[in-house]
Design a protein around this motif. Structure first.
Motif, PDB file in Angstrom:
ATOM      1  N   GLU A   1       0.831  -1.222   0.000  1.00  0.00           N
ATOM      2  CA  GLU A   1       0.000   0.000   0.000  1.00  0.00           C
ATOM      3  C   GLU A   1       0.859   1.262   0.000  1.00  0.00           C
ATOM      4  O   GLU A   1       0.438   2.320  -0.429  1.00  0.00           O
ATOM      5  CB  GLU A   1      -0.852   0.048   1.275  1.00  0.00           C
ATOM      6  N   LEU A   2       2.085   1.139   0.553  1.00  0.00           N
ATOM      7  CA  LEU A   2       2.945   2.322   0.695  1.00  0.00           C
ATOM      8  C   LEU A   2       3.965   2.439  -0.433  1.00  0.00           C
ATOM      9  O   LEU A   2       4.737   3.394  -0.474  1.00  0.00           O
ATOM     10  CB  LEU A   2       3.692   2.267   2.035  1.00  0.00           C
ATOM     11  N   ALA A   3       3.964   1.452  -1.341  1.00  0.00           N
ATOM     12  CA  ALA A   3       5.001   1.404  -2.372  1.00  0.00           C
ATOM     13  C   ALA A   3       5.060   2.683  -3.209  1.00  0.00           C
ATOM     14  O   ALA A   3       6.133   3.119  -3.598  1.00  0.00           O
ATOM     15  CB  ALA A   3       4.811   0.181  -3.248  1.00  0.00           C
ATOM     16  N   GLY A   4       3.916   3.316  -3.450  1.00  0.00           N
ATOM     17  CA  GLY A   4       3.934   4.515  -4.289  1.00  0.00           C
ATOM     18  C   GLY A   4       3.950   5.820  -3.505  1.00  0.00           C
ATOM     19  O   GLY A   4       3.866   6.904  -4.098  1.00  0.00           O
ATOM     20  N   SER A   5       4.048   5.764  -2.183  1.00  0.00           N
ATOM     21  CA  SER A   5       3.966   6.990  -1.369  1.00  0.00           C
ATOM     22  C   SER A   5       5.186   7.870  -1.548  1.00  0.00           C
ATOM     23  O   SER A   5       6.272   7.387  -1.873  1.00  0.00           O
ATOM     24  CB  SER A   5       3.912   6.660   0.123  1.00  0.00           C
ATOM     25  N   ALA A   6       4.994   9.151  -1.300  1.00  0.00           N
ATOM     26  CA  ALA A   6       6.114  10.097  -1.401  1.00  0.00           C
ATOM     27  C   ALA A   6       7.199   9.738  -0.385  1.00  0.00           C
ATOM     28  O   ALA A   6       8.392   9.879  -0.652  1.00  0.00           O
ATOM     29  CB  ALA A   6       5.597  11.511  -1.156  1.00  0.00           C
ATOM     30  N   VAL A   7       6.781   9.264   0.781  1.00  0.00           N
ATOM     31  CA  VAL A   7       7.743   8.891   1.826  1.00  0.00           C
ATOM     32  C   VAL A   7       7.687   7.376   2.019  1.00  0.00           C
ATOM     33  O   VAL A   7       6.616   6.809   2.221  1.00  0.00           O
ATOM     34  CB  VAL A   7       7.406   9.604   3.164  1.00  0.00           C
ATOM     35  N   THR A   8       8.857   6.739   1.917  1.00  0.00           N
ATOM     36  CA  THR A   8       8.951   5.297   2.181  1.00  0.00           C
ATOM     37  C   THR A   8       9.317   5.118   3.650  1.00  0.00           C
ATOM     38  O   THR A   8      10.145   5.880   4.166  1.00  0.00           O
ATOM     39  CB  THR A   8      10.073   4.669   1.305  1.00  0.00           C
ATOM     40  N   PRO A   9       8.736   4.142   4.345  1.00  0.00           N
ATOM     41  CA  PRO A   9       9.145   3.922   5.738  1.00  0.00           C
ATOM     42  C   PRO A   9      10.655   3.672   5.823  1.00  0.00           C
ATOM     43  O   PRO A   9      11.220   2.997   4.959  1.00  0.00           O
ATOM     44  CB  PRO A   9       8.373   2.662   6.139  1.00  0.00           C
ATOM     45  N   ALA A  10      11.275   4.211   6.862  1.00  0.00           N
ATOM     46  CA  ALA A  10      12.712   3.976   7.056  1.00  0.00           C
ATOM     47  C   ALA A  10      12.922   2.607   7.687  1.00  0.00           C
ATOM     48  O   ALA A  10      13.945   1.957   7.459  1.00  0.00           O
ATOM     49  CB  ALA A  10      13.297   5.062   7.949  1.00  0.00           C
ATOM     50  N   VAL A  11      11.946   2.186   8.498  1.00  0.00           N
ATOM     51  CA  VAL A  11      12.084   0.962   9.297  1.00  0.00           C
ATOM     52  C   VAL A  11      10.746   0.222   9.315  1.00  0.00           C
ATOM     53  O   VAL A  11       9.694   0.851   9.316  1.00  0.00           O
ATOM     54  CB  VAL A  11      12.472   1.342  10.758  1.00  0.00           C
ATOM     55  N   ASN A  12      10.810  -1.097   9.346  1.00  0.00           N
ATOM     56  CA  ASN A  12       9.635  -1.913   9.672  1.00  0.00           C
ATOM     57  C   ASN A  12      10.037  -2.785  10.858  1.00  0.00           C
ATOM     58  O   ASN A  12      10.978  -3.567  10.776  1.00  0.00           O
ATOM     59  CB  ASN A  12       9.237  -2.783   8.477  1.00  0.00           C
ATOM     60  N   GLN A  13       9.316  -2.604  11.970  1.00  0.00           N
ATOM     61  CA  GLN A  13       9.612  -3.377  13.187  1.00  0.00           C
ATOM     62  C   GLN A  13       8.567  -4.477  13.319  1.00  0.00           C
ATOM     63  O   GLN A  13       7.368  -4.187  13.391  1.00  0.00           O
ATOM     64  CB  GLN A  13       9.573  -2.428  14.401  1.00  0.00           C
ATOM     65  N   PHE A  14       9.000  -5.722  13.335  1.00  0.00           N
ATOM     66  CA  PHE A  14       8.044  -6.834  13.470  1.00  0.00           C
ATOM     67  C   PHE A  14       8.685  -7.986  14.218  1.00  0.00           C
ATOM     68  O   PHE A  14       9.894  -8.009  14.438  1.00  0.00           O
ATOM     69  CB  PHE A  14       7.498  -7.279  12.101  1.00  0.00           C
ATOM     70  N   GLU A  15       7.835  -8.954  14.634  1.00  0.00           N
ATOM     71  CA  GLU A  15       8.353 -10.088  15.402  1.00  0.00           C
ATOM     72  C   GLU A  15       9.269 -10.931  14.520  1.00  0.00           C
ATOM     73  O   GLU A  15       8.882 -11.365  13.437  1.00  0.00           O
ATOM     74  CB  GLU A  15       7.196 -10.947  15.939  1.00  0.00           C
ATOM     75  N   LEU A  16      10.469 -11.182  15.031  1.00  0.00           N
ATOM     76  CA  LEU A  16      11.467 -11.885  14.224  1.00  0.00           C
ATOM     77  C   LEU A  16      12.516 -12.524  15.125  1.00  0.00           C
ATOM     78  O   LEU A  16      13.181 -11.837  15.909  1.00  0.00           O
ATOM     79  CB  LEU A  16      12.112 -10.844  13.272  1.00  0.00           C
ATOM     80  N   HIS A  17      12.604 -13.841  15.041  1.00  0.00           N
ATOM     81  CA  HIS A  17      13.600 -14.623  15.781  1.00  0.00           C
ATOM     82  C   HIS A  17      13.725 -15.938  15.027  1.00  0.00           C
ATOM     83  O   HIS A  17      12.948 -16.177  14.070  1.00  0.00           O
ATOM     84  CB  HIS A  17      13.145 -14.812  17.239  1.00  0.00           C
ATOM     85  N   PRO A  18      14.639 -16.831  15.387  1.00  0.00           N
ATOM     86  CA  PRO A  18      14.804 -18.040  14.571  1.00  0.00           C
ATOM     87  C   PRO A  18      13.529 -18.854  14.389  1.00  0.00           C
ATOM     88  O   PRO A  18      13.368 -19.519  13.362  1.00  0.00           O
ATOM     89  CB  PRO A  18      15.871 -18.833  15.339  1.00  0.00           C
ATOM     90  N   TRP A  19      12.584 -18.801  15.341  1.00  0.00           N
ATOM     91  CA  TRP A  19      11.376 -19.616  15.222  1.00  0.00           C
ATOM     92  C   TRP A  19      10.275 -18.925  14.409  1.00  0.00           C
ATOM     93  O   TRP A  19       9.239 -19.498  14.158  1.00  0.00           O
ATOM     94  CB  TRP A  19      10.867 -20.002  16.618  1.00  0.00           C
ATOM     95  N   LEU A  20      10.497 -17.686  14.060  1.00  0.00           N
ATOM     96  CA  LEU A  20       9.551 -16.950  13.205  1.00  0.00           C
ATOM     97  C   LEU A  20      10.344 -16.032  12.277  1.00  0.00           C
ATOM     98  O   LEU A  20      10.838 -14.985  12.690  1.00  0.00           O
ATOM     99  CB  LEU A  20       8.581 -16.109  14.052  1.00  0.00           C
ATOM    100  N   GLN A  21      10.472 -16.452  11.035  1.00  0.00           N
ATOM    101  CA  GLN A  21      11.251 -15.694  10.055  1.00  0.00           C
ATOM    102  C   GLN A  21      10.368 -15.415   8.837  1.00  0.00           C
ATOM    103  O   GLN A  21      10.373 -16.199   7.892  1.00  0.00           O
ATOM    104  CB  GLN A  21      12.489 -16.485   9.624  1.00  0.00           C
ATOM    105  N   PRO A  22       9.604 -14.324   8.865  1.00  0.00           N
ATOM    106  CA  PRO A  22       8.742 -14.030   7.713  1.00  0.00           C
ATOM    107  C   PRO A  22       9.583 -13.577   6.510  1.00  0.00           C
ATOM    108  O   PRO A  22       9.837 -12.394   6.307  1.00  0.00           O
ATOM    109  CB  PRO A  22       7.840 -12.896   8.218  1.00  0.00           C
ATOM    110  N   ARG A  23      10.034 -14.575   5.745  1.00  0.00           N
ATOM    111  CA  ARG A  23      10.999 -14.310   4.666  1.00  0.00           C
ATOM    112  C   ARG A  23      10.464 -13.344   3.612  1.00  0.00           C
ATOM    113  O   ARG A  23      11.202 -12.530   3.077  1.00  0.00           O
ATOM    114  CB  ARG A  23      11.406 -15.628   3.996  1.00  0.00           C
TER     115      ARG A  23
END
Ligand SMILES: NC(=O)c1ccc[n+]([C@@H]2O[C@H](COP(=O)([O-])OP(=O)(O)OC[C@H]3O[C@@H](n4cnc5c(N)ncnc54)[C@H](OP(=O)(O)O)[C@@H]3O)[C@@H](O)[C@H]2O)c1
Length: 263
Positions: free
Chosen positions: A139-161
């Motif tokens: 949804e944000l791909a065409g926005s004037a400003v792209t997010p600098a960071v995406n913070q999400f749950e991530l550890h060896p048991w959950l790796q949303p590739r």
């Protein structure tokens, strides 16, 4: 980050740290060398975080502070007000990173417009998102400003590739929350064996794994010894084989929520 400023690759998370505990944890973290603090309006500890930073005597510019706009503060005007309120509680004129905490279906687009204004007005040096999965990022791909960071749950048991890959393509920094899987997998044998080989703890191996993947890691602890332990991760390196073994632990195990449900 794509907005021009830098983010320290290791920070301290502060969820569930309230009042004096939040203040003491942040004071201790700064004392042992952390320069990156992750808070949120929803955590109810922004005042203590700001107070601890001021009491540390470390110049404000040397410390990277993230806060976030919560769900009931979303929408264009509401998010602008929320940013001002967070700054007031922190006692700062700007934060280093301001994030949309959660991709609320009916509000996130308007909230993102507000984030662009927050950036323009210099109330945040960078703006980003949290819990954004691929569909939300699109949804944000065409926005004037792209997010600098995406913070999400991530550890060896959950790796949303798919999310990691899309972030890399969009030049969005990947920030791992719950990098210790909230401590629920500390007895995992594979991790413990790797830790023993390096004379390190399982927590340190989990953090090191994320750092070597170039994820920003924000482990939370309210315990002084563990706050120190979690930062003592720069004197060893996991081998390519160990990295691969840890990568093999992925089992789509969420310790928080699954944001793909917020379509
Ligand atoms: N954007 C979001 O929606 C979102 C969601 C969740 C989290 N976050 C952020 O990410 C941060 C970290 O995630 P999290 O707090 O969910 O979980 P986490 O950092 O994966 O784990 C924290 C848990 O692990 C324990 N722990 C910490 N260091 C340890 C060590 N060395 N050995 C053994 N146990 C240890 C902590 O207990 P003690 O405190 O007793 O040490 C706590 O129970 C949060 O604090 C928050 O800033 C963001």
């Amino acid at each position: 980050m794509n907005h021009g400023s830098s983010i320290p690759i290791l920070g301290i998370g502060t969820w569930q740290l309230q009042g004096r505990r939040a203040y003491e944890a942040v004071r201790h973290a700064l004392k042992v060398g952390y320069r990156h603090i992750d808070t949120a309006s929803m955590y109810g500890n922004e005042s203590e975080v700001g107070e601890a930073i001021r009491a540390s005597g470390i110049p404000r510019d040397d410390i990277f502070v993230t806060t976030k706009v919560w769900n009931d503060e979303q929408g264009y005007d509401a998010a602008l007000r929320a940013c001002d309120a967070s700054l007031k509680r922190l006692g700062f004129t700007s934060v280093d990173l301001y994030l949309i905490h959660w991709p609320v279906r009916t509000k996130r687009k308007e909230t993102w417009r507000a984030m662009a204004r927050v950036l323009k007005e210099g109330k945040a040096r960078a703006v980003g998102v949290s819990n954004y999965m691929v569909a939300h990022l699109e949804e944000l791909a065409g926005s004037a400003v792209t997010p600098a960071v995406n913070q999400f749950e991530l550890h060896p048991w959950l790796q949303p590739r798919d999310v990691i890959e899309r972030c890399r393509q969009m030049k969005i920094v990947v920030e791992a929350y719950s990098p210790l899987a909230r401590g629920r997998k500390m007895k995992d044998k594979t991790v413990a064996e790797i830790a023993a080989k390096h004379g390190k703890t399982s927590a340190q191996v989990l953090i090191r794994w994320g750092l070597q993947r170039e994820f920003v890691e924000i482990p939370k602890s309210g315990d002084p010894a563990r706050i120190g332990e979690n930062a003592d991760v720069f004197d060893f390196a996991l081998t390519a084989t160990e990295m691969k073994t840890l990568e093999g632990l992925d089992e789509q195990y969420h310790v928080t929520w699954d944001p793909t449900r917020e379509a």
